[in-house]
Design a protein around this motif. Structure first.
Motif, PDB file in Angstrom:
ATOM      1  N   TYR A  64       0.825  -1.201   0.000  1.00 51.04           N
ATOM      2  CA  TYR A  64       0.000   0.000   0.000  1.00 51.04           C
ATOM      3  C   TYR A  64       0.860   1.253   0.000  1.00 51.04           C
ATOM      4  O   TYR A  64       1.977   1.256   0.488  1.00 51.04           O
ATOM      5  N   HIS A  65       0.310   2.318  -0.517  1.00 54.06           N
ATOM      6  CA  HIS A  65       0.910   3.642  -0.446  1.00 54.06           C
ATOM      7  C   HIS A  65      -0.010   4.493   0.408  1.00 54.06           C
ATOM      8  O   HIS A  65      -1.231   4.312   0.390  1.00 54.06           O
ATOM      9  N   TYR A  66       0.591   5.414   1.158  1.00 57.51           N
ATOM     10  CA  TYR A  66      -0.229   6.270   2.008  1.00 57.51           C
ATOM     11  C   TYR A  66       0.448   7.613   2.193  1.00 57.51           C
ATOM     12  O   TYR A  66       1.628   7.783   1.914  1.00 57.51           O
ATOM     13  N   LYS A  67      -0.359   8.569   2.630  1.00 59.27           N
ATOM     14  CA  LYS A  67       0.152   9.902   2.912  1.00 59.27           C
ATOM     15  C   LYS A  67      -0.463  10.398   4.210  1.00 59.27           C
ATOM     16  O   LYS A  67      -1.542   9.967   4.613  1.00 59.27           O
ATOM     17  N   PHE A  68       0.251  11.283   4.841  1.00 60.18           N
ATOM     18  CA  PHE A  68      -0.217  11.893   6.078  1.00 60.18           C
ATOM     19  C   PHE A  68      -0.716  13.295   5.785  1.00 60.18           C
ATOM     20  O   PHE A  68      -0.205  13.986   4.910  1.00 60.18           O
ATOM     21  N   ILE A  69      -1.714  13.712   6.539  1.00 59.57           N
ATOM     22  CA  ILE A  69      -2.193  15.081   6.516  1.00 59.57           C
ATOM     23  C   ILE A  69      -1.953  15.611   7.927  1.00 59.57           C
ATOM     24  O   ILE A  69      -2.563  15.137   8.898  1.00 59.57           O
ATOM     25  N   VAL A  70      -1.028  16.552   8.036  1.00 57.30           N
ATOM     26  CA  VAL A  70      -0.612  17.077   9.343  1.00 57.30           C
ATOM     27  C   VAL A  70      -1.023  18.541   9.426  1.00 57.30           C
ATOM     28  O   VAL A  70      -0.564  19.364   8.630  1.00 57.30           O
ATOM     29  N   ASP A  71      -1.918  18.817  10.345  1.00 57.26           N
ATOM     30  CA  ASP A  71      -2.433  20.183  10.519  1.00 57.26           C
ATOM     31  C   ASP A  71      -2.905  20.769   9.186  1.00 57.26           C
ATOM     32  O   ASP A  71      -2.644  21.924   8.863  1.00 57.26           O
ATOM     33  N   GLY A  72      -3.572  19.930   8.385  1.00 55.78           N
ATOM     34  CA  GLY A  72      -4.158  20.365   7.124  1.00 55.78           C
ATOM     35  C   GLY A  72      -3.214  20.365   5.934  1.00 55.78           C
ATOM     36  O   GLY A  72      -3.627  20.703   4.828  1.00 55.78           O
ATOM     37  N   VAL A  73      -1.946  19.979   6.131  1.00 58.39           N
ATOM     38  CA  VAL A  73      -0.953  19.980   5.054  1.00 58.39           C
ATOM     39  C   VAL A  73      -0.521  18.548   4.757  1.00 58.39           C
ATOM     40  O   VAL A  73      -0.187  17.793   5.674  1.00 58.39           O
ATOM     41  N   GLN A  74      -0.511  18.177   3.480  1.00 58.24           N
ATOM     42  CA  GLN A  74      -0.100  16.838   3.072  1.00 58.24           C
ATOM     43  C   GLN A  74       1.396  16.664   3.329  1.00 58.24           C
ATOM     44  O   GLN A  74       2.193  17.510   2.935  1.00 58.24           O
ATOM     45  N   ARG A  75       1.775  15.565   4.003  1.00 62.87           N
ATOM     46  CA  ARG A  75       3.175  15.309   4.338  1.00 62.87           C
ATOM     47  C   ARG A  75       3.504  13.851   4.077  1.00 62.87           C
ATOM     48  O   ARG A  75       2.644  12.986   4.152  1.00 62.87           O
ATOM     49  N   TYR A  76       4.766  13.580   3.789  1.00 61.33           N
ATOM     50  CA  TYR A  76       5.255  12.222   3.568  1.00 61.33           C
ATOM     51  C   TYR A  76       6.456  11.964   4.464  1.00 61.33           C
ATOM     52  O   TYR A  76       7.180  12.893   4.810  1.00 61.33           O
ATOM     53  N   ILE A  77       6.689  10.705   4.793  1.00 61.89           N
ATOM     54  CA  ILE A  77       7.938  10.281   5.407  1.00 61.89           C
ATOM     55  C   ILE A  77       8.732   9.671   4.258  1.00 61.89           C
ATOM     56  O   ILE A  77       8.367   8.608   3.753  1.00 61.89           O
ATOM     57  N   PRO A  78       9.787  10.325   3.785  1.00 59.31           N
ATOM     58  CA  PRO A  78      10.499   9.860   2.584  1.00 59.31           C
ATOM     59  C   PRO A  78      10.927   8.401   2.631  1.00 59.31           C
ATOM     60  O   PRO A  78      10.832   7.688   1.637  1.00 59.31           O
ATOM     61  N   SER A  79      11.373   7.916   3.776  1.00 57.69           N
ATOM     62  CA  SER A  79      11.859   6.545   3.863  1.00 57.69           C
ATOM     63  C   SER A  79      10.749   5.513   3.948  1.00 57.69           C
ATOM     64  O   SER A  79      10.998   4.321   3.874  1.00 57.69           O
ATOM     65  N   ARG A  80       9.473   5.950   4.092  1.00 55.26           N
ATOM     66  CA  ARG A  80       8.375   4.995   4.265  1.00 55.26           C
ATOM     67  C   ARG A  80       7.161   5.408   3.461  1.00 55.26           C
ATOM     68  O   ARG A  80       6.070   5.517   4.003  1.00 55.26           O
ATOM     69  N   SER A  81       7.293   5.589   2.181  1.00 58.05           N
ATOM     70  CA  SER A  81       6.136   5.975   1.381  1.00 58.05           C
ATOM     71  C   SER A  81       5.273   4.766   1.024  1.00 58.05           C
ATOM     72  O   SER A  81       4.200   4.904   0.496  1.00 58.05           O
TER      73      SER A  81
END
Length: 85
Positions: A64-81
């Motif tokens: 699976y691929h996933y993304k985080f939304i942190v305080d309304g802003v889309q964010r990724y952890i580069p080493s764990r996409s």
């Protein structure tokens, strides 16, 4: 009369999924995650514990691929996409 035979595969319940812990420890107050496990259709809120945020999802085996939304802003952890369960 008792039989001591192991259960046959057809007698076992179908796979219900794999418990998968997703964590965010890069700051923020409100953290959510979206992922390909449901074709990006839902946003799940992570629970905060101190500085970390996490959620336990039960997912079918797969990649699976996933993304985080942190305080309304889309964010990724580069080493764990992506991850494999």
């Amino acid at each position: 009369m008792w039989q001591n035979e192991p259960p046959v595969a057809g007698d076992l319940p179908a796979e219900q999924g794999i418990p998968t812990l997703i964590t965010w420890n890069h700051g923020g107050n409100v953290v959510a995650v979206e992922g390909s496990w449901d074709s990006w259709t839902s946003r799940k809120m992570l629970q905060r514990s101190g500085k970390d945020h996490s959620i336990l999802l039960v997912l079918p085996s797969g990649i699976y691929h996933y993304k985080f939304i942190v305080d309304g802003v889309q964010r990724y952890i580069p080493s764990r996409s992506s991850f494999c369960s």
